[in-house]
Write a protein that holds these residues in place. Sequence first.
Motif, PDB file in Angstrom:
ATOM      1  N   GLU A 177       0.800  -1.221   0.000  1.00  0.00           N
ATOM      2  CA  GLU A 177       0.000   0.000   0.000  1.00  0.00           C
ATOM      3  C   GLU A 177       0.840   1.282   0.000  1.00  0.00           C
ATOM      4  O   GLU A 177       0.280   2.376   0.071  1.00  0.00           O
ATOM      5  N   THR A 178       2.179   1.178  -0.103  1.00  0.00           N
ATOM      6  CA  THR A 178       2.998   2.394  -0.035  1.00  0.00           C
ATOM      7  C   THR A 178       3.321   2.954  -1.420  1.00  0.00           C
ATOM      8  O   THR A 178       3.672   2.224  -2.345  1.00  0.00           O
ATOM      9  N   ALA A 179       3.243   4.270  -1.526  1.00  0.00           N
ATOM     10  CA  ALA A 179       3.494   4.996  -2.780  1.00  0.00           C
ATOM     11  C   ALA A 179       4.995   5.177  -3.011  1.00  0.00           C
ATOM     12  O   ALA A 179       5.823   4.821  -2.172  1.00  0.00           O
ATOM     13  N   ILE A 190       7.790   8.157  -5.230  1.00  0.00           N
ATOM     14  CA  ILE A 190       7.906   9.351  -6.065  1.00  0.00           C
ATOM     15  C   ILE A 190       9.198   9.276  -6.878  1.00  0.00           C
ATOM     16  O   ILE A 190      10.254   8.937  -6.343  1.00  0.00           O
ATOM     17  N   MET A 204       3.750   0.636 -14.826  1.00  0.00           N
ATOM     18  CA  MET A 204       3.190   0.197 -13.546  1.00  0.00           C
ATOM     19  C   MET A 204       2.063  -0.788 -13.779  1.00  0.00           C
ATOM     20  O   MET A 204       1.297  -0.634 -14.736  1.00  0.00           O
ATOM     21  N   ASN A 218      -4.442  -6.668  -9.966  1.00  0.00           N
ATOM     22  CA  ASN A 218      -5.723  -6.852 -10.650  1.00  0.00           C
ATOM     23  C   ASN A 218      -5.612  -6.674 -12.169  1.00  0.00           C
ATOM     24  O   ASN A 218      -6.609  -6.728 -12.879  1.00  0.00           O
ATOM     25  N   ASN A 249      -4.493  -3.875 -13.724  1.00  0.00           N
ATOM     26  CA  ASN A 249      -4.491  -2.488 -14.190  1.00  0.00           C
ATOM     27  C   ASN A 249      -3.070  -2.086 -14.555  1.00  0.00           C
ATOM     28  O   ASN A 249      -2.144  -2.302 -13.769  1.00  0.00           O
ATOM     29  N   GLU A 279      -0.516   1.056 -16.007  1.00  0.00           N
ATOM     30  CA  GLU A 279      -0.370   2.493 -16.245  1.00  0.00           C
ATOM     31  C   GLU A 279       1.046   2.778 -16.739  1.00  0.00           C
ATOM     32  O   GLU A 279       1.991   2.106 -16.329  1.00  0.00           O
ATOM     33  N   GLN A 335       3.773   6.086 -17.625  1.00  0.00           N
ATOM     34  CA  GLN A 335       4.071   7.516 -17.621  1.00  0.00           C
ATOM     35  C   GLN A 335       5.386   7.748 -18.348  1.00  0.00           C
ATOM     36  O   GLN A 335       6.361   7.034 -18.118  1.00  0.00           O
ATOM     37  N   GLU A 336       5.379   8.745 -19.202  1.00  0.00           N
ATOM     38  CA  GLU A 336       6.590   9.107 -19.943  1.00  0.00           C
ATOM     39  C   GLU A 336       7.376  10.146 -19.153  1.00  0.00           C
ATOM     40  O   GLU A 336       6.786  11.071 -18.592  1.00  0.00           O
ATOM     41  N   VAL A 349       6.897  11.666 -11.240  1.00  0.00           N
ATOM     42  CA  VAL A 349       5.789  10.717 -11.335  1.00  0.00           C
ATOM     43  C   VAL A 349       5.412  10.209  -9.958  1.00  0.00           C
ATOM     44  O   VAL A 349       6.273   9.878  -9.142  1.00  0.00           O
ATOM     45  N   TYR A 350       4.113  10.191  -9.723  1.00  0.00           N
ATOM     46  CA  TYR A 350       3.540   9.609  -8.512  1.00  0.00           C
ATOM     47  C   TYR A 350       3.154   8.165  -8.822  1.00  0.00           C
ATOM     48  O   TYR A 350       2.293   7.919  -9.666  1.00  0.00           O
ATOM     49  N   PRO A 370       1.264   5.136  -7.540  1.00  0.00           N
ATOM     50  CA  PRO A 370       0.262   4.944  -6.486  1.00  0.00           C
ATOM     51  C   PRO A 370       0.513   3.656  -5.691  1.00  0.00           C
ATOM     52  O   PRO A 370       1.224   2.772  -6.168  1.00  0.00           O
ATOM     53  N   PRO A 371      -0.054   3.570  -4.496  1.00  0.00           N
ATOM     54  CA  PRO A 371       0.029   2.339  -3.721  1.00  0.00           C
ATOM     55  C   PRO A 371      -0.430   1.142  -4.558  1.00  0.00           C
ATOM     56  O   PRO A 371      -1.260   1.287  -5.464  1.00  0.00           O
ATOM     57  N   ASN A 372       0.126  -0.026  -4.257  1.00  0.00           N
ATOM     58  CA  ASN A 372      -0.286  -1.305  -4.862  1.00  0.00           C
ATOM     59  C   ASN A 372       0.186  -1.545  -6.297  1.00  0.00           C
ATOM     60  O   ASN A 372      -0.195  -2.544  -6.899  1.00  0.00           O
TER      61      ASN A 372
END
Lengths: 194, 194
Positions: free
Chosen positions: B99-101, B103, B115, B119, B121, B123, B125-126, B133-134, B136-138
């Motif tokens: 659950e930790t993000a 940066i 990322m 499940n 998903n 993502e 990011q360029e 870039v953030y 996210p958790p998980n």
Amino acid sequence: MGIIMKKYKSFSIKFSLKDGHSPDRIPTRRMLSDMKGMYLDNEALESILEKGDLCIYEFYELGIPEKSSELAFGTTIINPGKVGDEYFMTKGHFHEKLETAEIYYCTNGHGYLLMEDLNGNVELQEMTPGVSVYVPPNFAHRSINISDSEPFIMFFVFRADAGHDYKTIETKGYRKLVIEKNGKPEIIDNPKWK
Amino acid sequence: MGIIMKKYKSFSIKFSLKDGHSPDRIPTRRMLSDMKGMYLDNEALESILEKGDLCIYEFYELGIPEKSSELAFGTTIINPGKVGDEYFMTKGHFHEKLETAEIYYCTNGHGYLLMEDLNGNVELQEMTPGVSVYVPPNFAHRSINISDSEPFIMFFVFRADAGHDYKTIETKGYRKLVIEKNGKPEIIDNPKWK
């Protein structure tokens, strides 16, 4: 499922390595008028204000959820200048969750990170481009621009639930101040410290 | 008192904005031979290895105490290159504390942050210099250098107790891969994904 995706989506945001600014967001600005009582020389502050208010520093807040698993980040941009002999600086703050650390990474300019804890321990780190600083738990931290021409720019990251306690510094002041003497920065005891 | 000071002392460390390296520490190096089985084209990997091993990426670990109040930070430097059509990349990992993000802040080069969560998903990011870039958790995260000439360099910060789970990616692989097709990066399904 749609809600979960929204909640946990990644994002990117640009912060110029040169000027620290993001084209996508509006920074919070701290004006000289917001800093009344924070500089040693109140008369110098008032005489600058008579000519017009100035932006001392700016920083970005991205609205990351204030949870211990999240990280808040952004840049701080401190303009060059002095109030009397004292360099432009941030207010400085403790974290409300005192025990949380913070990381800074300097991308431009020349400055100090001045830290002190409630027991009177004071630490100072000098920053130039490429220098990162680890701010340990329990330390208030203030950034000071010691260049006479360039903005001092730092990328920062802290635990998103850390919180900001500005009150302690606004009330007590910092134990130490950084002033210019004979063209050089010097650390002195703060005669106003309570 | 002396012990408390030692424990909580601040420190600074330089990471060059240009090449990502610190003059004060030795980075961890991931060689091509450490990456066996992680690229789509095993034959291409073995044929490079026959000529000699290569450094794919390096990163700094500073030994910050693994506590939830602490932050670990450093740089990752990914060299330019490909294994077959697949760009040089990091292994990628989940945090043990899922659950930790995290940066990232890019200071040089051109790359992707890929990322995916458990499940499915995905993502992407360029990143170019100045882009943060953030993560996210998980989400597992992998960095990919899509430049053919420049190192891809990022400053990173994560909660110091987050931990690294490399095993899940080493076993299952990533759902998506980034390959070069007609001189451009393209995201494809990973035929080896389990």
